[in-house]
Design a protein around this motif. Structure first.
Motif, PDB file in Angstrom:
ATOM      1  N   THR A 152       0.837  -1.201   0.000  1.00 18.19           N
ATOM      2  CA  THR A 152       0.000   0.000   0.000  1.00 18.19           C
ATOM      3  C   THR A 152       0.872   1.250   0.000  1.00 18.19           C
ATOM      4  OG1 THR A 152      -1.687  -1.186   1.274  1.00 18.19           O
ATOM      5  CG2 THR A 152      -1.846   1.227   1.195  1.00 18.19           C
ATOM      6  N   VAL A 160       1.922   4.867   0.900  1.00 16.22           N
ATOM      7  CA  VAL A 160       1.736   5.816   2.008  1.00 16.22           C
ATOM      8  C   VAL A 160       2.249   7.177   1.561  1.00 16.22           C
ATOM      9  CG1 VAL A 160       2.340   6.359   4.389  1.00 16.22           C
ATOM     10  CG2 VAL A 160       2.003   3.970   3.712  1.00 16.22           C
ATOM     11  N   SER A 161       1.403   8.165   1.637  1.00 15.49           N
ATOM     12  CA  SER A 161       1.784   9.508   1.186  1.00 15.49           C
ATOM     13  C   SER A 161       2.336  10.337   2.340  1.00 15.49           C
ATOM     14  CB  SER A 161       0.577  10.220   0.578  1.00 15.49           C
ATOM     15  OG  SER A 161      -0.416  10.449   1.571  1.00 15.49           O
ATOM     16  N   TYR A 162       2.930  11.429   1.991  1.00 18.68           N
ATOM     17  CA  TYR A 162       3.504  12.337   2.993  1.00 18.68           C
ATOM     18  C   TYR A 162       2.413  12.872   3.914  1.00 18.68           C
ATOM     19  CZ  TYR A 162       6.150  16.286   4.919  1.00 18.68           C
ATOM     20  OH  TYR A 162       6.770  17.168   5.763  1.00 18.68           O
ATOM     21  N   GLU A 163       1.223  13.057   3.341  1.00 17.99           N
ATOM     22  CA  GLU A 163       0.119  13.661   4.094  1.00 17.99           C
ATOM     23  C   GLU A 163      -0.686  12.643   4.910  1.00 17.99           C
ATOM     24  OE1 GLU A 163       0.607  13.960   0.856  1.00 17.99           O
ATOM     25  OE2 GLU A 163       1.327  16.036   0.656  1.00 17.99           O
ATOM     26  N   SER A 164      -0.320  11.369   4.875  1.00 19.75           N
ATOM     27  CA  SER A 164      -1.129  10.321   5.516  1.00 19.75           C
ATOM     28  C   SER A 164      -1.048  10.339   7.037  1.00 19.75           C
ATOM     29  CB  SER A 164      -0.683   8.946   5.012  1.00 19.75           C
ATOM     30  OG  SER A 164       0.645   8.670   5.436  1.00 19.75           O
ATOM     31  N   ARG A 184       1.256   8.760   8.688  1.00 18.37           N
ATOM     32  CA  ARG A 184       1.878   7.509   9.126  1.00 18.37           C
ATOM     33  C   ARG A 184       3.402   7.569   9.116  1.00 18.37           C
ATOM     34  NH1 ARG A 184      -0.023   2.101   6.479  1.00 18.37           N
ATOM     35  NH2 ARG A 184       1.517   1.431   8.038  1.00 18.37           N
ATOM     36  N   THR A 230       5.236   9.431  -2.263  1.00 16.22           N
ATOM     37  CA  THR A 230       4.685   8.222  -1.642  1.00 16.22           C
ATOM     38  C   THR A 230       5.758   7.141  -1.521  1.00 16.22           C
ATOM     39  OG1 THR A 230       3.968   7.332  -3.789  1.00 16.22           O
ATOM     40  CG2 THR A 230       2.374   8.664  -2.564  1.00 16.22           C
ATOM     41  N   ALA A 273       4.244   0.819   2.000  1.00 19.80           N
ATOM     42  CA  ALA A 273       4.193   0.708   3.466  1.00 19.80           C
ATOM     43  C   ALA A 273       5.259  -0.246   4.004  1.00 19.80           C
ATOM     44  CB  ALA A 273       2.803   0.242   3.900  1.00 19.80           C
ATOM     45  N   VAL A 322       8.095   4.735   7.738  1.00 18.65           N
ATOM     46  CA  VAL A 322       6.666   4.573   8.025  1.00 18.65           C
ATOM     47  C   VAL A 322       6.488   3.877   9.375  1.00 18.65           C
ATOM     48  CG1 VAL A 322       4.492   3.551   7.238  1.00 18.65           C
ATOM     49  CG2 VAL A 322       6.137   4.444   5.566  1.00 18.65           C
TER      50      VAL A 322
END
Length: 217
Positions: A36, A38-42, A44, A58, A61, A70
């Motif tokens: 999956t 994971v973006s900078y804005e997530s 996580r 991105t 994960a 992450v």
């Protein structure tokens, strides 16, 4: 029968630890293999991830977890451990509670005395053995990893001896941290439960149980 209970109880707790550990390994393996994005804005990302990544960028994960970018899903791992600790202790607890009750109900007070005596004598030596054995296995691994020996084969990780020590520690940890200490609860709970139900046992055919076992005094 009483001397057998600590061994039966210990086998159940050891098996429970193994199953919980297996579920934890599968969860960790699944998170590491997670593709999956994971973006900078997530939200996580770790502190390192926020430093190295830029807005809009991105990362997978699993790869991000391995690189420290992450945050792993700690909540899922805690959930597995908590549920296993509650669920897996039901059968061992039932064994400890039911054994003296059945003995006293069907065979009388002398059977309860035998259960308690056997469990105490067997449980004490087994608990001491487990604690010492588990500690020895754990210390063997730490001894190798700490490079406390002049032997080249005992100089840290990567050797066959160290791999064997890790396998030993896998068994040693539940011995000294789970089954060994839990035997104290087994002995005390059986004794307290028998004391609480003493009048009940005595009331059944004057302590001879439902089977009316004759007692020669």
């Amino acid at each position: 029968l009483g001397a057998m209970l600590p061994y039966w109880f210990s086998a159940m707790t050891m098996k429970s630890v193994g199953e919980a550990a297996g579920a934890m390994v599968e969860e960790v393996r699944g998170q590491v293999k997670d593709t999956t994005l994971v973006s900078y804005e997530s939200g996580r990302l770790t502190g390192l991830g926020k430093e190295k990544m830029k807005p809009g960028q991105t990362v997978e994960a699993g790869k991000g977890i391995l690189e420290g970018l992450v945050k792993p899903d700690y909540k899922q791992c805690i959930d597995i451990s908590t549920k296993a600790s509650l669920k897996e202790m039901v059968p061992p607890s039932a064994l400890v509670i039911i054994a003296p009750l059945l003995a006293g109900t069907f065979f009388g007070v002398y059977a309860v005395f035998g259960i308690l005596t056997g469990g105490l004598v067997s449980g004490v030596q087994l608990a001491i053995s487990m604690s010492n054995t588990g500690g020895a296995w754990d210390n063997a691994k730490k001894f190798i990893e700490g490079k406390h020996s002049d032997d080249p084969d005992l100089q840290g990780k990567g050797t066959e001896i160290h791999k064997a020590a890790v396998v030993g520690d896998t068994v040693g940890d539940p011995l000294k941290d789970t089954s060994g200490p839990a035997l104290n609860i087994l002995m005390k709970l059986m004794a307290i439960l028998s004391l609480v139900f003493a009048e009940y046992f005595k009331a059944i055919n004057e302590g001879r149980g439902l089977l009316n076992i004759p007692v020669n005094v």
